[in-house]
Design a protein around this motif. Structure first.
Motif, PDB file in Angstrom:
ATOM      1  N   THR A 392       2.222  33.760  -3.365  1.00 52.05           N
ATOM      2  CA  THR A 392       1.225  32.924  -4.042  1.00 52.05           C
ATOM      3  C   THR A 392      -0.042  32.817  -3.220  1.00 52.05           C
ATOM      4  OG1 THR A 392       3.026  31.639  -5.024  1.00 52.05           O
ATOM      5  CG2 THR A 392       0.816  30.670  -5.087  1.00 52.05           C
ATOM      6  N   VAL A 393       0.121  32.678  -1.910  1.00 55.07           N
ATOM      7  CA  VAL A 393      -1.044  32.597  -1.018  1.00 55.07           C
ATOM      8  C   VAL A 393      -1.830  33.903  -1.057  1.00 55.07           C
ATOM      9  CG1 VAL A 393      -1.794  32.358   1.373  1.00 55.07           C
ATOM     10  CG2 VAL A 393       0.017  30.877   0.477  1.00 55.07           C
ATOM     11  N   LEU A 394      -1.128  35.048  -1.041  1.00 58.19           N
ATOM     12  CA  LEU A 394      -1.810  36.337  -1.091  1.00 58.19           C
ATOM     13  C   LEU A 394      -2.527  36.534  -2.421  1.00 58.19           C
ATOM     14  CD1 LEU A 394       0.823  38.697   0.606  1.00 58.19           C
ATOM     15  CD2 LEU A 394      -1.333  37.853   1.559  1.00 58.19           C
ATOM     16  N   ASP A 395      -1.897  36.082  -3.519  1.00 58.47           N
ATOM     17  CA  ASP A 395      -2.554  36.174  -4.826  1.00 58.47           C
ATOM     18  C   ASP A 395      -3.824  35.339  -4.862  1.00 58.47           C
ATOM     19  OD1 ASP A 395      -0.605  37.878  -5.762  1.00 58.47           O
ATOM     20  OD2 ASP A 395       0.613  36.270  -6.654  1.00 58.47           O
ATOM     21  N   ALA A 396      -3.767  34.139  -4.296  1.00 52.15           N
ATOM     22  CA  ALA A 396      -4.948  33.269  -4.268  1.00 52.15           C
ATOM     23  C   ALA A 396      -6.052  33.887  -3.403  1.00 52.15           C
ATOM     24  CB  ALA A 396      -4.576  31.883  -3.738  1.00 52.15           C
ATOM     25  N   LEU A 397      -5.653  34.511  -2.290  1.00 53.39           N
ATOM     26  CA  LEU A 397      -6.639  35.151  -1.422  1.00 53.39           C
ATOM     27  C   LEU A 397      -7.299  36.325  -2.135  1.00 53.39           C
ATOM     28  CD1 LEU A 397      -7.978  35.418   1.356  1.00 53.39           C
ATOM     29  CD2 LEU A 397      -6.035  36.831   2.083  1.00 53.39           C
ATOM     30  N   LEU A 398      -6.482  37.138  -2.831  1.00 47.89           N
ATOM     31  CA  LEU A 398      -7.038  38.264  -3.586  1.00 47.89           C
ATOM     32  C   LEU A 398      -7.995  37.770  -4.673  1.00 47.89           C
ATOM     33  CD1 LEU A 398      -7.069  41.285  -4.321  1.00 47.89           C
ATOM     34  CD2 LEU A 398      -5.082  40.870  -5.778  1.00 47.89           C
ATOM     35  N   ALA A 399      -7.614  36.706  -5.366  1.00 49.64           N
ATOM     36  CA  ALA A 399      -8.476  36.146  -6.413  1.00 49.64           C
ATOM     37  C   ALA A 399      -9.790  35.649  -5.818  1.00 49.64           C
ATOM     38  CB  ALA A 399      -7.755  35.016  -7.140  1.00 49.64           C
TER      39      ALA A 399
END
Length: 554
Positions: A392-399
Protein backbone atom coordinates in the motif's frame (compact mmCIF):
# COMPACT_ATOMS: atom_id res chain seq x y z
CA UNK A 1 10.18 22.23 -26.13
CA UNK A 2 12.83 23.81 -24.32
CA UNK A 3 16.55 32.07 -21.41
CA UNK A 4 21.86 37.54 -16.50
CA UNK A 5 22.00 40.62 -15.60
CA UNK A 6 24.31 43.53 -15.92
CA UNK A 7 27.17 44.52 -13.77
CA UNK A 8 26.20 48.11 -13.35
CA UNK A 9 24.24 50.91 -14.87
CA UNK A 10 25.99 52.22 -17.99
CA UNK A 11 26.83 55.88 -18.04
CA UNK A 12 28.53 58.15 -20.48
CA UNK A 13 32.01 59.10 -19.47
CA UNK A 14 34.46 61.83 -20.41
CA UNK A 15 37.54 62.69 -18.45
CA UNK A 16 37.94 66.28 -19.54
CA UNK A 17 36.89 68.34 -16.55
CA UNK A 18 35.50 71.22 -18.60
CA UNK A 19 33.04 68.95 -20.40
CA UNK A 20 32.35 66.13 -17.96
CA UNK A 21 28.82 66.27 -16.61
CA UNK A 22 28.38 62.77 -15.17
CA UNK A 23 28.99 61.43 -11.66
CA UNK A 24 32.55 61.44 -10.37
CA UNK A 25 34.53 58.24 -9.84
CA UNK A 26 34.04 56.58 -6.45
CA UNK A 27 36.61 57.18 -3.79
CA UNK A 28 37.53 53.53 -3.89
CA UNK A 29 38.99 53.99 -7.38
CA UNK A 30 41.18 56.83 -6.15
CA UNK A 31 42.36 54.78 -3.22
CA UNK A 32 43.23 51.85 -5.42
CA UNK A 33 45.29 54.08 -7.69
CA UNK A 34 46.96 55.95 -4.85
CA UNK A 35 45.00 59.13 -5.08
CA UNK A 36 44.16 59.28 -8.78
CA UNK A 37 45.97 62.47 -9.82
CA UNK A 38 48.85 61.71 -7.44
CA UNK A 39 50.22 59.06 -9.80
CA UNK A 40 53.73 57.77 -9.27
CA UNK A 41 56.50 58.11 -11.83
CA UNK A 42 56.06 54.42 -12.65
CA UNK A 43 52.35 54.95 -13.35
CA UNK A 44 53.12 57.85 -15.72
CA UNK A 45 55.73 55.74 -17.49
CA UNK A 46 53.25 52.91 -17.84
CA UNK A 47 50.67 55.32 -19.31
CA UNK A 48 53.23 56.60 -21.81
CA UNK A 49 54.10 53.05 -22.83
CA UNK A 50 50.40 52.24 -23.31
CA UNK A 51 49.95 55.35 -25.43
CA UNK A 52 52.97 54.49 -27.58
CA UNK A 53 51.75 50.94 -28.10
CA UNK A 54 48.34 52.17 -29.23
CA UNK A 55 49.96 54.65 -31.62
CA UNK A 56 51.95 51.81 -33.20
CA UNK A 57 48.80 49.91 -34.22
CA UNK A 58 47.62 50.27 -37.81
CA UNK A 59 44.47 52.37 -37.98
CA UNK A 60 42.62 49.83 -40.09
CA UNK A 61 43.02 46.85 -37.72
CA UNK A 62 41.30 46.20 -34.41
CA UNK A 63 43.47 45.99 -31.35
CA UNK A 64 43.79 42.77 -29.45
CA UNK A 65 40.48 42.23 -27.68
CA UNK A 66 39.92 41.48 -24.05
CA UNK A 67 38.38 38.29 -22.72
CA UNK A 68 35.79 36.55 -24.81
CA UNK A 69 32.21 37.58 -24.26
CA UNK A 70 30.24 35.56 -21.75
CA UNK A 71 27.42 33.27 -22.67
CA UNK A 72 23.92 34.66 -22.59
CA UNK A 73 20.97 33.22 -20.81
CA UNK A 74 18.44 35.03 -23.04
CA UNK A 75 18.43 32.50 -25.63
CA UNK A 76 17.80 29.44 -23.20
CA UNK A 77 15.31 31.21 -20.91
CA UNK A 78 13.55 32.18 -23.36
CA UNK A 79 13.14 29.61 -24.66
CA UNK A 80 12.85 28.55 -21.50
CA UNK A 81 13.48 28.76 -22.46
CA UNK A 82 16.13 28.51 -21.33
CA UNK A 83 16.88 25.79 -20.56
CA UNK A 84 20.57 26.23 -20.41
CA UNK A 85 20.96 29.54 -18.84
CA UNK A 86 24.50 30.81 -18.72
CA UNK A 87 24.91 34.39 -17.84
CA UNK A 88 26.24 37.14 -19.95
CA UNK A 89 28.51 39.77 -18.51
CA UNK A 90 27.31 42.95 -20.11
CA UNK A 91 26.13 45.87 -18.12
CA UNK A 92 22.51 46.75 -17.65
CA UNK A 93 20.70 49.67 -19.09
CA UNK A 94 18.59 52.00 -17.02
CA UNK A 95 14.84 51.56 -16.96
CA UNK A 96 14.20 54.88 -18.63
CA UNK A 97 17.21 54.86 -20.90
CA UNK A 98 18.95 57.77 -19.19
CA UNK A 99 22.41 56.33 -19.06
CA UNK A 100 25.33 56.44 -21.43
CA UNK A 101 28.17 53.95 -21.65
CA UNK A 102 30.62 52.57 -19.18
CA UNK A 103 29.87 53.57 -15.58
CA UNK A 104 30.98 51.36 -12.70
CA UNK A 105 28.27 49.34 -11.00
CA UNK A 106 28.00 51.49 -7.89
CA UNK A 107 27.22 54.73 -9.68
CA UNK A 108 23.89 56.39 -9.98
CA UNK A 109 22.41 57.53 -13.28
CA UNK A 110 24.51 59.94 -15.27
CA UNK A 111 23.43 63.55 -15.67
CA UNK A 112 25.01 63.76 -19.08
CA UNK A 113 22.90 64.67 -22.10
CA UNK A 114 21.02 61.80 -23.64
CA UNK A 115 17.58 60.29 -23.82
CA UNK A 116 15.26 61.52 -21.08
CA UNK A 117 12.62 59.51 -19.24
CA UNK A 118 9.87 61.25 -21.20
CA UNK A 119 11.42 59.92 -24.41
CA UNK A 120 12.13 56.23 -23.69
CA UNK A 121 12.31 55.31 -27.33
CA UNK A 122 15.13 57.72 -28.01
CA UNK A 123 17.99 55.37 -27.22
CA UNK A 124 16.52 52.70 -29.41
CA UNK A 125 16.96 54.88 -32.49
CA UNK A 126 20.30 54.46 -34.24
CA UNK A 127 22.58 57.44 -34.28
CA UNK A 128 22.41 59.61 -37.32
CA UNK A 129 25.32 61.07 -39.19
CA UNK A 130 26.48 64.61 -39.74
CA UNK A 131 27.16 67.51 -37.42
CA UNK A 132 23.75 67.41 -35.81
CA UNK A 133 24.56 64.03 -34.26
CA UNK A 134 28.05 63.40 -32.99
CA UNK A 135 30.34 65.08 -35.49
CA UNK A 136 32.93 63.07 -37.39
CA UNK A 137 35.47 60.51 -36.40
CA UNK A 138 39.18 61.11 -36.26
CA UNK A 139 39.53 60.00 -39.86
CA UNK A 140 36.84 62.36 -41.06
CA UNK A 141 34.20 59.66 -41.53
CA UNK A 142 30.62 60.13 -40.46
CA UNK A 143 29.80 59.05 -36.91
CA UNK A 144 26.60 57.19 -36.10
CA UNK A 145 24.43 54.56 -37.62
CA UNK A 146 21.60 55.26 -40.02
CA UNK A 147 18.28 56.22 -38.55
CA UNK A 148 14.78 56.44 -39.85
CA UNK A 149 14.90 60.23 -39.95
CA UNK A 150 18.07 60.39 -42.05
CA UNK A 151 18.14 62.21 -45.31
CA UNK A 152 19.22 60.12 -48.30
CA UNK A 153 22.17 62.40 -49.02
CA UNK A 154 23.83 61.62 -45.69
CA UNK A 155 26.62 59.10 -45.49
CA UNK A 156 26.22 55.78 -43.67
CA UNK A 157 28.51 53.44 -41.83
CA UNK A 158 28.19 50.04 -43.49
CA UNK A 159 28.45 46.57 -42.05
CA UNK A 160 30.41 45.27 -45.00
CA UNK A 161 27.81 42.57 -45.78
CA UNK A 162 24.53 42.53 -47.55
CA UNK A 163 22.61 41.80 -44.36
CA UNK A 164 22.78 39.43 -41.43
CA UNK A 165 23.62 35.80 -42.19
CA UNK A 166 21.24 33.02 -41.22
CA UNK A 167 21.97 31.78 -37.70
CA UNK A 168 23.72 28.45 -37.32
CA UNK A 169 22.16 25.85 -35.05
CA UNK A 170 24.03 25.69 -31.73
CA UNK A 171 25.66 22.45 -30.74
CA UNK A 172 23.31 20.42 -28.55
CA UNK A 173 24.33 19.76 -24.99
CA UNK A 174 24.45 16.01 -24.36
CA UNK A 175 21.86 14.89 -21.80
CA UNK A 176 22.68 11.24 -21.25
CA UNK A 177 24.04 8.30 -23.23
CA UNK A 178 23.67 8.79 -26.99
CA UNK A 179 22.16 5.61 -28.45
CA UNK A 180 21.81 6.64 -32.09
CA UNK A 181 20.28 9.11 -34.54
CA UNK A 182 17.24 7.55 -36.24
CA UNK A 183 15.92 9.90 -38.94
CA UNK A 184 18.67 12.34 -37.89
CA UNK A 185 17.22 12.85 -34.39
CA UNK A 186 19.56 12.01 -31.47
CA UNK A 187 18.21 9.50 -28.95
CA UNK A 188 19.55 9.79 -25.41
CA UNK A 189 19.12 7.47 -22.44
CA UNK A 190 19.04 9.48 -19.21
CA UNK A 191 20.90 8.11 -16.16
CA UNK A 192 17.54 7.71 -14.39
CA UNK A 193 16.61 5.00 -16.91
CA UNK A 194 19.14 2.63 -15.40
CA UNK A 195 17.46 3.05 -12.01
CA UNK A 196 14.10 2.11 -13.57
CA UNK A 197 15.67 -0.82 -15.42
CA UNK A 198 16.99 -2.17 -12.10
CA UNK A 199 13.57 -1.67 -10.47
CA UNK A 200 11.73 -3.45 -13.33
CA UNK A 201 14.27 -6.28 -13.30
CA UNK A 202 13.76 -6.78 -9.56
CA UNK A 203 9.93 -6.60 -9.58
CA UNK A 204 9.28 -8.53 -12.82
CA UNK A 205 12.01 -11.05 -11.99
CA UNK A 206 10.15 -12.03 -8.83
CA UNK A 207 6.96 -12.56 -10.83
CA UNK A 208 8.76 -14.71 -13.43
CA UNK A 209 10.30 -16.73 -10.61
CA UNK A 210 6.80 -17.56 -9.32
CA UNK A 211 5.52 -18.51 -12.79
CA UNK A 212 8.68 -20.34 -13.96
CA UNK A 213 10.50 -21.45 -10.78
CA UNK A 214 12.74 -23.79 -12.78
CA UNK A 215 14.62 -20.77 -14.18
CA UNK A 216 16.14 -19.87 -10.83
CA UNK A 217 18.47 -16.86 -11.02
CA UNK A 218 18.05 -16.77 -14.80
CA UNK A 219 14.58 -15.28 -14.23
CA UNK A 220 16.26 -11.94 -13.53
CA UNK A 221 18.11 -12.09 -16.85
CA UNK A 222 14.75 -12.63 -18.56
CA UNK A 223 13.36 -9.71 -16.55
CA UNK A 224 16.24 -7.48 -17.65
CA UNK A 225 15.50 -8.39 -21.26
CA UNK A 226 11.87 -7.40 -20.64
CA UNK A 227 12.97 -4.00 -19.26
CA UNK A 228 15.03 -3.31 -22.39
CA UNK A 229 12.25 -4.52 -24.71
CA UNK A 230 9.68 -2.38 -22.88
CA UNK A 231 11.76 0.78 -23.33
CA UNK A 232 12.31 -0.17 -26.97
CA UNK A 233 8.50 -0.05 -27.25
CA UNK A 234 8.52 3.38 -25.61
CA UNK A 235 11.12 4.47 -28.18
CA UNK A 236 8.80 3.32 -30.99
CA UNK A 237 6.02 5.40 -29.37
CA UNK A 238 8.27 8.48 -29.39
CA UNK A 239 9.50 7.80 -32.93
CA UNK A 240 5.88 7.94 -34.06
CA UNK A 241 5.64 11.50 -32.67
CA UNK A 242 8.97 12.35 -34.25
CA UNK A 243 8.04 11.10 -37.73
CA UNK A 244 4.75 12.99 -37.60
CA UNK A 245 6.58 16.16 -36.55
CA UNK A 246 9.14 15.80 -39.34
CA UNK A 247 6.30 15.15 -41.79
CA UNK A 248 4.79 18.50 -40.75
CA UNK A 249 8.24 20.16 -41.03
CA UNK A 250 8.54 20.70 -37.27
CA UNK A 251 12.14 20.39 -35.99
CA UNK A 252 12.77 17.75 -33.31
CA UNK A 253 15.65 18.50 -30.97
CA UNK A 254 16.02 15.06 -29.38
CA UNK A 255 14.29 11.98 -28.00
CA UNK A 256 15.10 11.14 -24.41
CA UNK A 257 14.28 7.94 -22.54
CA UNK A 258 14.09 8.66 -18.85
CA UNK A 259 12.59 7.64 -15.51
CA UNK A 260 8.93 7.49 -16.55
CA UNK A 261 8.91 6.77 -20.26
CA UNK A 262 10.22 9.06 -22.98
CA UNK A 263 10.01 12.60 -24.33
CA UNK A 264 10.18 13.88 -27.91
CA UNK A 265 11.37 17.48 -27.76
CA UNK A 266 9.58 19.18 -30.68
CA UNK A 267 10.81 22.75 -30.98
CA UNK A 268 7.78 24.37 -32.61
CA UNK A 269 4.02 24.16 -32.35
CA UNK A 270 1.84 22.59 -35.01
CA UNK A 271 0.31 25.27 -37.21
CA UNK A 272 -3.25 23.89 -37.15
CA UNK A 273 -5.37 22.04 -34.58
CA UNK A 274 -5.73 19.14 -37.01
CA UNK A 275 -1.97 18.64 -37.17
CA UNK A 276 -1.74 19.00 -33.39
CA UNK A 277 -4.32 16.21 -32.98
CA UNK A 278 -2.51 13.88 -35.39
CA UNK A 279 0.86 14.65 -33.80
CA UNK A 280 -0.48 13.66 -30.39
CA UNK A 281 -2.54 10.64 -31.46
CA UNK A 282 0.12 8.71 -33.40
CA UNK A 283 2.06 7.82 -30.23
CA UNK A 284 -0.74 5.98 -28.38
CA UNK A 285 -1.84 4.51 -31.71
CA UNK A 286 1.57 2.88 -32.21
CA UNK A 287 1.50 1.57 -28.63
CA UNK A 288 -1.91 -0.02 -29.33
CA UNK A 289 -0.54 -1.55 -32.54
CA UNK A 290 2.46 -2.97 -30.65
CA UNK A 291 0.13 -4.41 -28.01
CA UNK A 292 -1.82 -6.13 -30.78
CA UNK A 293 1.35 -7.48 -32.38
CA UNK A 294 2.51 -8.95 -29.05
CA UNK A 295 -0.94 -10.49 -28.57
CA UNK A 296 -0.73 -12.20 -31.94
CA UNK A 297 2.74 -13.46 -31.04
CA UNK A 298 1.39 -14.77 -27.76
CA UNK A 299 -1.17 -16.90 -29.63
CA UNK A 300 1.67 -18.67 -31.45
CA UNK A 301 3.65 -19.76 -28.35
CA UNK A 302 3.07 -21.58 -25.10
CA UNK A 303 1.84 -19.01 -22.52
CA UNK A 304 3.77 -20.88 -19.80
CA UNK A 305 7.11 -20.59 -21.60
CA UNK A 306 9.68 -17.78 -21.38
CA UNK A 307 8.62 -16.27 -24.74
CA UNK A 308 4.98 -16.47 -23.64
CA UNK A 309 5.64 -14.64 -20.36
CA UNK A 310 7.66 -11.97 -22.15
CA UNK A 311 5.07 -11.43 -24.87
CA UNK A 312 2.26 -11.25 -22.32
CA UNK A 313 4.18 -8.68 -20.27
CA UNK A 314 4.96 -6.55 -23.33
CA UNK A 315 1.34 -6.75 -24.53
CA UNK A 316 -0.03 -5.56 -21.18
CA UNK A 317 2.64 -2.87 -20.68
CA UNK A 318 2.04 -1.34 -24.12
CA UNK A 319 -1.71 -1.39 -23.51
CA UNK A 320 -1.15 0.48 -20.24
CA UNK A 321 1.13 3.01 -21.97
CA UNK A 322 -1.50 3.68 -24.63
CA UNK A 323 -4.36 3.99 -22.13
CA UNK A 324 -2.38 6.24 -19.77
CA UNK A 325 -1.28 8.55 -22.58
CA UNK A 326 -4.85 8.88 -23.86
CA UNK A 327 -6.00 10.43 -20.56
CA UNK A 328 -7.30 13.92 -21.49
CA UNK A 329 -4.90 16.21 -19.65
CA UNK A 330 -1.61 17.90 -20.38
CA UNK A 331 1.22 16.95 -20.60
CA UNK A 332 -0.12 13.58 -21.84
CA UNK A 333 -0.93 12.90 -25.47
CA UNK A 334 -4.63 12.85 -24.64
CA UNK A 335 -4.24 16.35 -23.21
CA UNK A 336 -2.75 17.56 -26.47
CA UNK A 337 -5.63 15.98 -28.34
CA UNK A 338 -8.07 17.79 -26.03
CA UNK A 339 -6.15 21.01 -26.61
CA UNK A 340 -6.47 20.55 -30.37
CA UNK A 341 -10.24 20.04 -30.07
CA UNK A 342 -10.74 23.14 -27.91
CA UNK A 343 -8.41 25.10 -30.21
CA UNK A 344 -10.54 24.06 -33.18
CA UNK A 345 -13.79 25.03 -31.45
CA UNK A 346 -12.58 28.35 -29.98
CA UNK A 347 -10.13 29.36 -32.68
CA UNK A 348 -7.55 30.19 -29.97
CA UNK A 349 -4.63 27.86 -29.15
CA UNK A 350 -4.16 29.52 -25.76
CA UNK A 351 -7.74 28.65 -24.78
CA UNK A 352 -7.06 25.03 -25.67
CA UNK A 353 -3.88 25.00 -23.61
CA UNK A 354 -5.58 26.47 -20.54
CA UNK A 355 -8.44 23.95 -20.72
CA UNK A 356 -6.16 20.93 -21.22
CA UNK A 357 -3.73 22.09 -18.51
CA UNK A 358 -6.47 22.44 -15.87
CA UNK A 359 -7.90 19.07 -16.82
CA UNK A 360 -4.36 17.73 -16.40
CA UNK A 361 -4.14 19.17 -12.89
CA UNK A 362 -7.49 17.63 -12.00
CA UNK A 363 -6.21 14.35 -13.39
CA UNK A 364 -3.10 14.60 -11.20
CA UNK A 365 -5.25 14.95 -8.09
CA UNK A 366 -7.38 12.00 -9.22
CA UNK A 367 -4.29 9.81 -9.64
CA UNK A 368 -2.93 10.88 -6.25
CA UNK A 369 -6.13 9.94 -4.43
CA UNK A 370 -7.73 7.33 -6.67
CA UNK A 371 -4.87 4.99 -7.57
CA UNK A 372 -4.12 3.86 -3.97
CA UNK A 373 -7.85 3.44 -3.29
CA UNK A 374 -8.37 1.32 -6.42
CA UNK A 375 -5.36 -0.83 -5.60
CA UNK A 376 -6.46 -1.35 -2.02
CA UNK A 377 -10.02 -2.24 -3.06
CA UNK A 378 -8.81 -4.85 -5.55
CA UNK A 379 -10.39 -3.10 -8.53
CA UNK A 380 -7.13 -3.39 -10.50
CA UNK A 381 -7.01 -7.17 -10.26
CA UNK A 382 -5.09 -7.63 -7.01
CA UNK A 383 -6.60 -8.98 -3.81
CA UNK A 384 -8.36 -6.43 -1.62
CA UNK A 385 -6.53 -5.59 1.61
CA UNK A 386 -7.92 -4.18 4.84
CA UNK A 387 -4.65 -3.24 6.50
CA UNK A 388 -1.86 -0.90 5.47
CA UNK A 389 1.23 -2.79 4.40
CA UNK A 390 4.35 -2.22 2.34
CA UNK A 391 2.46 -2.75 -0.94
CA UNK A 392 0.00 0.00 0.00
CA UNK A 393 2.85 2.36 0.82
CA UNK A 394 4.54 1.61 -2.52
CA UNK A 395 1.26 2.17 -4.38
CA UNK A 396 0.81 5.53 -2.65
CA UNK A 397 4.39 6.50 -3.48
CA UNK A 398 3.90 5.55 -7.14
CA UNK A 399 0.66 7.55 -7.25
CA UNK A 400 2.41 10.59 -5.74
CA UNK A 401 5.23 10.43 -8.31
CA UNK A 402 2.78 10.11 -11.22
CA UNK A 403 0.61 12.94 -9.88
CA UNK A 404 3.65 15.20 -9.46
CA UNK A 405 4.79 14.50 -13.04
CA UNK A 406 1.34 15.28 -14.45
CA UNK A 407 0.85 18.42 -12.31
CA UNK A 408 4.24 19.93 -13.13
CA UNK A 409 3.88 18.98 -16.80
CA UNK A 410 0.54 20.80 -16.97
CA UNK A 411 2.09 23.89 -15.36
CA UNK A 412 5.03 23.79 -17.76
CA UNK A 413 2.64 23.58 -20.70
CA UNK A 414 0.89 26.73 -19.50
CA UNK A 415 4.21 28.54 -19.12
CA UNK A 416 5.37 27.48 -22.56
CA UNK A 417 2.10 28.66 -24.09
CA UNK A 418 2.48 32.04 -22.40
CA UNK A 419 6.08 32.22 -23.62
CA UNK A 420 5.03 31.59 -27.23
CA UNK A 421 2.28 34.17 -26.87
CA UNK A 422 4.71 36.89 -25.76
CA UNK A 423 7.67 35.97 -27.99
CA UNK A 424 6.57 38.24 -30.88
CA UNK A 425 6.96 41.23 -28.53
CA UNK A 426 10.74 40.74 -28.58
CA UNK A 427 11.93 42.74 -31.58
CA UNK A 428 15.55 43.48 -32.35
CA UNK A 429 14.67 46.91 -33.77
CA UNK A 430 12.98 48.12 -30.58
CA UNK A 431 15.59 46.67 -28.20
CA UNK A 432 18.66 47.96 -30.04
CA UNK A 433 20.85 50.64 -28.45
CA UNK A 434 21.98 53.61 -30.50
CA UNK A 435 25.65 53.21 -31.40
CA UNK A 436 28.49 55.55 -32.39
CA UNK A 437 31.23 54.26 -34.72
CA UNK A 438 34.81 55.05 -33.67
CA UNK A 439 38.19 54.06 -35.06
CA UNK A 440 40.49 51.58 -33.37
CA UNK A 441 42.95 54.08 -31.92
CA UNK A 442 40.33 56.51 -30.60
CA UNK A 443 40.94 57.15 -26.87
CA UNK A 444 38.18 55.77 -24.67
CA UNK A 445 37.44 59.17 -23.14
CA UNK A 446 36.93 60.71 -26.59
CA UNK A 447 34.74 57.81 -27.71
CA UNK A 448 32.57 58.20 -24.60
CA UNK A 449 32.32 61.96 -25.20
CA UNK A 450 31.02 61.34 -28.72
CA UNK A 451 28.55 58.72 -27.47
CA UNK A 452 27.35 61.13 -24.79
CA UNK A 453 26.89 63.94 -27.31
CA UNK A 454 24.91 61.65 -29.63
CA UNK A 455 22.76 60.18 -26.87
CA UNK A 456 24.21 56.78 -27.77
CA UNK A 457 24.88 53.90 -25.42
CA UNK A 458 27.18 51.67 -27.47
CA UNK A 459 30.44 51.91 -29.42
CA UNK A 460 31.27 50.15 -32.70
CA UNK A 461 34.91 50.05 -33.82
CA UNK A 462 35.18 50.67 -37.58
CA UNK A 463 38.05 50.89 -40.07
CA UNK A 464 38.89 53.91 -42.20
CA UNK A 465 36.13 52.97 -44.66
CA UNK A 466 33.47 52.75 -41.97
CA UNK A 467 33.27 48.94 -42.02
CA UNK A 468 32.65 47.58 -38.49
CA UNK A 469 35.43 45.47 -37.02
CA UNK A 470 34.45 44.91 -33.42
CA UNK A 471 32.16 45.94 -30.57
CA UNK A 472 33.46 47.71 -27.47
CA UNK A 473 32.44 45.54 -24.55
CA UNK A 474 30.52 47.40 -21.88
CA UNK A 475 32.01 45.27 -19.11
CA UNK A 476 35.51 46.24 -20.30
CA UNK A 477 34.65 49.96 -20.22
CA UNK A 478 33.45 49.65 -16.63
CA UNK A 479 36.80 48.13 -15.65
CA UNK A 480 38.85 51.11 -16.88
CA UNK A 481 39.35 53.85 -14.21
CA UNK A 482 38.37 57.31 -15.41
CA UNK A 483 41.85 58.81 -15.01
CA UNK A 484 43.27 56.21 -17.45
CA UNK A 485 40.59 56.52 -20.14
CA UNK A 486 42.37 59.23 -22.18
CA UNK A 487 45.30 56.82 -22.70
CA UNK A 488 43.34 53.61 -23.43
CA UNK A 489 42.35 53.06 -27.11
CA UNK A 490 38.92 51.55 -27.68
CA UNK A 491 40.39 48.78 -29.83
CA UNK A 492 41.88 47.16 -26.76
CA UNK A 493 38.44 46.86 -25.16
CA UNK A 494 36.61 45.45 -28.18
CA UNK A 495 35.36 42.00 -29.10
CA UNK A 496 36.02 41.06 -32.73
CA UNK A 497 32.86 40.64 -34.78
CA UNK A 498 32.03 37.19 -36.06
CA UNK A 499 29.33 36.39 -38.60
CA UNK A 500 26.97 35.23 -35.87
CA UNK A 501 27.33 38.53 -34.02
CA UNK A 502 25.64 40.39 -36.88
CA UNK A 503 21.86 40.14 -36.58
CA UNK A 504 19.14 41.64 -38.71
CA UNK A 505 17.09 44.51 -37.34
CA UNK A 506 13.99 42.69 -38.64
CA UNK A 507 14.41 39.67 -36.36
CA UNK A 508 11.75 39.12 -33.72
CA UNK A 509 10.39 36.40 -31.45
CA UNK A 510 11.76 32.88 -31.82
CA UNK A 511 13.93 33.86 -34.80
CA UNK A 512 15.70 36.46 -32.65
CA UNK A 513 16.28 34.03 -29.78
CA UNK A 514 17.54 31.37 -32.20
CA UNK A 515 20.06 33.85 -33.61
CA UNK A 516 21.31 34.77 -30.14
CA UNK A 517 21.53 31.12 -29.05
CA UNK A 518 23.50 30.25 -32.18
CA UNK A 519 26.34 32.62 -31.21
CA UNK A 520 26.36 33.36 -27.46
CA UNK A 521 27.75 36.83 -26.76
CA UNK A 522 27.01 39.87 -24.63
CA UNK A 523 26.55 42.33 -27.51
CA UNK A 524 25.52 41.97 -31.15
CA UNK A 525 25.78 44.32 -34.12
CA UNK A 526 22.31 45.00 -35.51
CA UNK A 527 22.21 45.76 -39.24
CA UNK A 528 19.57 46.73 -41.77
CA UNK A 529 18.75 44.50 -44.73
CA UNK A 530 20.99 46.77 -46.82
CA UNK A 531 23.94 46.09 -44.49
CA UNK A 532 23.87 49.52 -42.82
CA UNK A 533 24.54 49.63 -39.08
CA UNK A 534 21.39 50.08 -37.02
CA UNK A 535 22.92 49.81 -33.53
CA UNK A 536 24.04 47.35 -30.87
CA UNK A 537 21.83 44.78 -29.15
CA UNK A 538 22.69 43.79 -25.59
CA UNK A 539 21.77 40.27 -24.51
CA UNK A 540 20.90 41.65 -21.07
CA UNK A 541 18.37 44.03 -22.66
CA UNK A 542 16.74 41.10 -24.44
CA UNK A 543 16.50 39.13 -21.21
CA UNK A 544 15.00 42.05 -19.31
CA UNK A 545 12.41 42.57 -22.05
CA UNK A 546 11.64 38.86 -22.03
CA UNK A 547 11.13 38.75 -18.25
CA UNK A 548 8.99 41.89 -18.40
CA UNK A 549 6.82 40.40 -21.16
CA UNK A 550 6.40 37.12 -19.28
CA UNK A 551 5.31 39.02 -16.15
CA UNK A 552 2.38 40.61 -17.97
CA UNK A 553 -0.90 38.66 -17.82
CA UNK A 554 -1.97 36.88 -20.98
Amino acid sequence: MDVSGGRGRPQSGNDESAEHTGAQAPAADDARHEGGDRSTTADRADDERTSRRSDDRPDDLPAAGGPAAGRTSAADGAAGTGRDGENGGNGGNGENGENGVGAPADRGPAQAPGPRPEDPAADRRPAGTGADRAGTSAGGHPVGAPSSDQHPDRAHAHSGTGGAPAPQRPQEKQRGLLMGRPFGVPVYVAPSWFLVAILITWVFGGQIDRVLPELGAASYLVSLFFAVAFYASVLVHELAHTLAALRFKLPVRRIQLQFFGGVSEIEKEAETPGREFVLAFVGPLLSLVLSGVFYLGLLAVDPGSVPGVLLAGLMISNLIVAAFNLLPGLPLDGGRMLRAVVWKLSGKPMTGTIAAAWVGRALALSVLIGLPLLTQSGALGSDAVDNVGMDTVLDALLAAILAAIIWTGAGNSLRMARLREHLPELRARTLTRRAVPVETDTPLSEALRRANAAGARALVVVDADGVPLSLVREAAIVGVPEHRRPWVPVGGLAQDLTDGMRVSAELAGEALLDALRATPATEYLVVEETGEIYGVLSAADVERAFVKAMARPS
